[in-house]
Write a protein that holds these residues in place. Structure first.
Motif, PDB file in Angstrom:
ATOM      1  N   ASP A 106       6.567   0.630  -5.162  1.00 49.30           N
ATOM      2  CA  ASP A 106       7.139  -0.273  -6.160  1.00 49.30           C
ATOM      3  C   ASP A 106       8.254  -1.118  -5.570  1.00 49.30           C
ATOM      4  O   ASP A 106       8.357  -2.329  -5.836  1.00 49.30           O
ATOM      5  CB  ASP A 106       7.679   0.530  -7.349  1.00 49.30           C
ATOM      6  CG  ASP A 106       6.588   0.955  -8.314  1.00 49.30           C
ATOM      7  OD1 ASP A 106       5.397   0.724  -8.028  1.00 49.30           O
ATOM      8  OD2 ASP A 106       6.929   1.519  -9.378  1.00 49.30           O
ATOM      9  N   VAL A 109       6.822  -3.867  -3.333  1.00 55.81           N
ATOM     10  CA  VAL A 109       6.310  -4.984  -4.128  1.00 55.81           C
ATOM     11  C   VAL A 109       7.463  -5.851  -4.624  1.00 55.81           C
ATOM     12  O   VAL A 109       7.417  -7.090  -4.561  1.00 55.81           O
ATOM     13  CB  VAL A 109       5.469  -4.465  -5.316  1.00 55.81           C
ATOM     14  CG1 VAL A 109       5.087  -5.614  -6.248  1.00 55.81           C
ATOM     15  CG2 VAL A 109       4.206  -3.761  -4.813  1.00 55.81           C
ATOM     16  N   LYS A 142      -1.245   0.582  -6.218  1.00 53.58           N
ATOM     17  CA  LYS A 142      -1.292  -0.538  -5.279  1.00 53.58           C
ATOM     18  C   LYS A 142      -2.271  -1.606  -5.763  1.00 53.58           C
ATOM     19  O   LYS A 142      -1.980  -2.797  -5.738  1.00 53.58           O
ATOM     20  CB  LYS A 142      -1.694  -0.022  -3.897  1.00 53.58           C
ATOM     21  CG  LYS A 142      -1.655  -1.060  -2.793  1.00 53.58           C
ATOM     22  CD  LYS A 142      -2.098  -0.445  -1.470  1.00 53.58           C
ATOM     23  CE  LYS A 142      -2.111  -1.524  -0.387  1.00 53.58           C
ATOM     24  NZ  LYS A 142      -3.027  -1.203   0.703  1.00 53.58           N
ATOM     25  N   LEU A 145      -1.015  -3.291  -9.069  1.00 57.63           N
ATOM     26  CA  LEU A 145       0.039  -4.289  -8.834  1.00 57.63           C
ATOM     27  C   LEU A 145      -0.457  -5.458  -7.979  1.00 57.63           C
ATOM     28  O   LEU A 145       0.327  -6.327  -7.613  1.00 57.63           O
ATOM     29  CB  LEU A 145       1.232  -3.628  -8.151  1.00 57.63           C
ATOM     30  CG  LEU A 145       1.997  -2.592  -8.973  1.00 57.63           C
ATOM     31  CD1 LEU A 145       3.055  -1.904  -8.120  1.00 57.63           C
ATOM     32  CD2 LEU A 145       2.643  -3.239 -10.197  1.00 57.63           C
ATOM     33  N   ASN A 146      -1.748  -5.454  -7.670  1.00 61.02           N
ATOM     34  CA  ASN A 146      -2.334  -6.508  -6.824  1.00 61.02           C
ATOM     35  C   ASN A 146      -1.578  -6.605  -5.503  1.00 61.02           C
ATOM     36  O   ASN A 146      -1.270  -7.694  -5.017  1.00 61.02           O
ATOM     37  CB  ASN A 146      -2.320  -7.864  -7.556  1.00 61.02           C
ATOM     38  CG  ASN A 146      -3.224  -8.885  -6.888  1.00 61.02           C
ATOM     39  OD1 ASN A 146      -4.220  -8.531  -6.258  1.00 61.02           O
ATOM     40  ND2 ASN A 146      -2.870 -10.159  -7.009  1.00 61.02           N
ATOM     41  N   ALA A 147      -1.320  -5.430  -4.932  1.00 59.55           N
ATOM     42  CA  ALA A 147      -0.526  -5.347  -3.706  1.00 59.55           C
ATOM     43  C   ALA A 147      -1.376  -4.907  -2.526  1.00 59.55           C
ATOM     44  O   ALA A 147      -0.909  -4.202  -1.629  1.00 59.55           O
ATOM     45  CB  ALA A 147       0.627  -4.366  -3.916  1.00 59.55           C
ATOM     46  N   GLN A 148      -2.627  -5.347  -2.496  1.00 64.01           N
ATOM     47  CA  GLN A 148      -3.531  -4.932  -1.424  1.00 64.01           C
ATOM     48  C   GLN A 148      -3.039  -5.350  -0.056  1.00 64.01           C
ATOM     49  O   GLN A 148      -3.410  -4.745   0.957  1.00 64.01           O
ATOM     50  CB  GLN A 148      -4.934  -5.508  -1.672  1.00 64.01           C
ATOM     51  CG  GLN A 148      -5.654  -4.928  -2.875  1.00 64.01           C
ATOM     52  CD  GLN A 148      -5.393  -5.721  -4.150  1.00 64.01           C
ATOM     53  OE1 GLN A 148      -4.319  -6.296  -4.311  1.00 64.01           O
ATOM     54  NE2 GLN A 148      -6.355  -5.755  -5.045  1.00 64.01           N
ATOM     55  N   ILE A 150      -0.077  -5.030   1.154  1.00 65.02           N
ATOM     56  CA  ILE A 150       0.929  -4.116   1.695  1.00 65.02           C
ATOM     57  C   ILE A 150       0.228  -3.002   2.468  1.00 65.02           C
ATOM     58  O   ILE A 150      -0.636  -2.307   1.946  1.00 65.02           O
ATOM     59  CB  ILE A 150       1.799  -3.525   0.574  1.00 65.02           C
ATOM     60  CG1 ILE A 150       2.624  -4.628  -0.092  1.00 65.02           C
ATOM     61  CG2 ILE A 150       2.714  -2.433   1.121  1.00 65.02           C
ATOM     62  CD1 ILE A 150       3.471  -4.157  -1.252  1.00 65.02           C
TER      63      ILE A 150
END
Length: 270
Positions: A106, A109, A142, A145-148, A150
């Motif tokens: 978190d 992000v 992940k 949060l559309n945090a691919q 990272i």
């Protein structure tokens, strides 16, 4: 993931920026307050970058004793510090909220970090009792949060605690890769500044296939060439501090000396 894709170099050195004790931590400097924390981190960031490191990993190293469920104030204070330093950052950076992989994600992000490091899998026993991360929660969040983008740097073994169970590291590494698809594997010694065994590094590399392996602790100017010959990069903290002690602040000349050795070695790889 090729390390060059993220860091732009072969065999990258990820420098730990240990944020000083935060509000709520027993060692928090109430007189210095947040200004002391930010000013110290800002100077260390400049020294690390001017010394030539390839990336920065922000960590709450001084939040002893570490919490299995971190306080909101700790994560909020870390976000404040990283936000204040954002304009100074010239290299890729990552986040590690110790023992809290979900909070680590978190915060990454929220601060625009490129990678995260933590123990995402397994069950461990140590000073804090049992520690049981939830990889499914982190990986699903992940995607939520559309945090691919990272990258996940997953510790194969904890730095201070003991792995419960009787599985071999071949089995642990294989299932970790199959089920969690980490972007890199971190192999540690028994604590911050404690040397990672080179034979153990080689063993994990033999199981890792195409997944990069990073030496996670104990690299210094005297052994870094040996470690880099075994694996794909290193996380370095204590070796960059005055007198090589984790509790001290960064020493620019130590960083330059260390990185000159690394860069000369990398020149032989081209």
């Amino acid at each position: 993931m090729a390390m060059e894709t993220l860091f732009g170099v072969k065999k990258p050195i990820v420098a730990l920026l240990h944020i000083r004790a935060l509000p709520g931590d027993p060692a928090y400097d109430e007189k210095g307050g947040l200004k002391y924390i930010v000013d110290t981190a800002a100077q260390e960031l400049e020294d690390l970058q001017n010394g030539g490191v390839d990336a920065i990993l922000f960590s709450n190293e001084y939040s002893y004793p570490f919490q299995k469920k971190v306080d909101y104030v700790t994560v909020s204070a870390m976000a404040f510090v990283v936000g204040r330093l954002y304009s100074q950052l010239r290299v890729p950076y990552g986040i590690n909220v110790v023992m809290n992989p979900l909070a680590t994600l978190d915060l990454a992000v929220a601060t625009g970090a490129s990678f995260i490091r933590s123990s995402f899998t397994g069950v461990y026993a140590g000073d804090s009792g049992l520690y049981e991360p939830d990889p499914a929660a982190v990986i699903r969040r992940k995607y939520h949060l559309n945090a691919q983008g990272i990258k996940i740097f997953c510790k194969v073994n904890p730095e201070a605690d003991s792995y419960l169970g009787s599985r071999s590291y071949k089995s642990i590494t294989g299932s970790l890769i199959h089920r969690c698809a980490p972007d890199a594997l971190c192999v540690s010694g028994t604590g911050a500044g404690t040397e990672t065994d080179s034979e153990f590094l080689k063993e994990i590399v033999s199981y890792a296939g195409d997944v990069p392996v990073i030496c996670n602790t104990g690299c210094n100017a005297g052994n870094i060439l040996e470690k880099l010959s075994c694996c794909d990069g290193a996380c370095v903290g204590s070796a960059f501090k005055k007198d090589g002690k984790t509790a001290n602040t960064v020493d620019l000349e130590r960083v330059r000396e260390f990185m000159s050795i690394v860069k000369a070695y990398r020149d032989t790889l081209n």
